[in-house]
Design an enzyme around this catalytic site. Structure first.
Site, PDB file in Angstrom:
ATOM      1  N   ARG A 190      43.578  42.556  41.782  1.00  0.00           N
ATOM      2  CA  ARG A 190      44.317  41.475  41.914  1.00  0.00           C
ATOM      3  C   ARG A 190      43.481  40.771  41.729  1.00  0.00           C
ATOM      4  O   ARG A 190      44.364  39.304  42.699  1.00  0.00           O
ATOM      5  CB  ARG A 190      44.563  41.953  43.443  1.00  0.00           C
ATOM      6  CG  ARG A 190      46.103  43.505  43.257  1.00  0.00           C
ATOM      7  CD  ARG A 190      47.029  43.480  42.613  1.00  0.00           C
ATOM      8  NE  ARG A 190      47.977  44.161  42.880  1.00  0.00           N
ATOM      9  CZ  ARG A 190      47.294  45.026  42.787  1.00  0.00           C
ATOM     10  NH1 ARG A 190      46.786  45.672  41.428  1.00  0.00           N
ATOM     11  NH2 ARG A 190      48.040  46.496  42.549  1.00  0.00           N
ATOM     12  N   LEU A 191      43.039  39.961  40.878  1.00  0.00           N
ATOM     13  CA  LEU A 191      42.621  39.018  40.816  1.00  0.00           C
ATOM     14  C   LEU A 191      43.026  37.765  39.514  1.00  0.00           C
ATOM     15  O   LEU A 191      42.586  38.139  38.840  1.00  0.00           O
ATOM     16  CB  LEU A 191      41.136  38.693  40.373  1.00  0.00           C
ATOM     17  CG  LEU A 191      40.044  39.146  41.847  1.00  0.00           C
ATOM     18  CD1 LEU A 191      38.337  38.949  41.377  1.00  0.00           C
ATOM     19  CD2 LEU A 191      40.226  38.103  42.862  1.00  0.00           C
TER      20      LEU A 191
END
Length: 212
Positions: A190-191
């Site tokens: 989720r970066l």
């Protein structure tokens, strides 16, 4: 079904300062070419968000019909909800959700009405059935049944059986002139990679990386 358990990793690509173009329109054109080349349905589909006089947002999917250095162009019935909301507040947002490529683009700006000549040129390029549908549909207004809608369509087909179908006086278009354009590329854990272009007073663009 547990919605909280539906998840996946985003690993297809990355977006960095090194592979980002200086001009957001060129960056968008590159991504749009990738979307078109991937053969997904409706690669030009975008979510158009407007706001009414009470501050209530509304959204709908519309097709992008033209792009140049001025902005993003779409067409609509001028009596539609979006057109009426734009008449009161021309601030607008466009969202291109290219999930299959783990990409999104969000455009923030103002919708400027197109001249009649540009609207007519596009309208006459549409298939005849689409031109008739524009005449038959009082977009966003109540209709008693699909049967009633199809009867109106049949009446329009009969009315304009011979010759060119004229441009309705309730048909228009907008050029969305952007003040900001954000590019989002999915990333692992989720970066995600997010970059926003912001128009400056001299019409240059400032590029900033955002936290995911």
């Amino acid at each position: 079904m547990k919605l909280e358990d539906i998840r996946r990793e985003y690993l297809q690509d990355a977006l960095s300062e090194d592979n980002l173009q200086d001009d957001p329109f060129k960056q968008f054109e590159t991504w749009l070419e990738h979307a078109v080349g991937s053969n997904i349905p409706d690669p030009t589909a975008m979510v158009v968000a407007t706001v009414d006089e009470t501050g209530q947002p509304s959204q709908r999917i519309v097709l992008l019909k033209h792009l140049d250095d001025n902005g993003f162009v779409f067409f609509t019935n001028t009596g539609s909800r979006k057109a009426q909301e734009l008449k009161g507040n021309n601030k607008i947002s466009l969202h291109f959700p290219w999930h299959h490529m783990e990409r999104q683009v969000i455009v923030y700006g103002e919708a400027k009405p197109l001249p009649t000549s540009a609207v007519a040129k596009y309208f006459l390029s549409r298939p005849k059935e689409s031109q008739l549908a524009a005449w038959a549909s009082a977009q966003s207004r109540p209709v008693s049944s699909r049967k009633a809608l199809m009867e109106t369509f049949a009446n329009m087909k009969s009315k304009f059986a011979n010759g060119e179908i004229p441009l309705p006086d309730f048909w228009g278009g907008y050029c969305v002139v952007p003040s900001k354009i954000e590019f989002w590329q999915g990333g692992a854990h989720r970066l995600h990679d997010r970059f926003i272009y912001q128009r400056q007073a001299d019409n240059s663009w400032q590029i900033t990386r955002l936290n995911p």
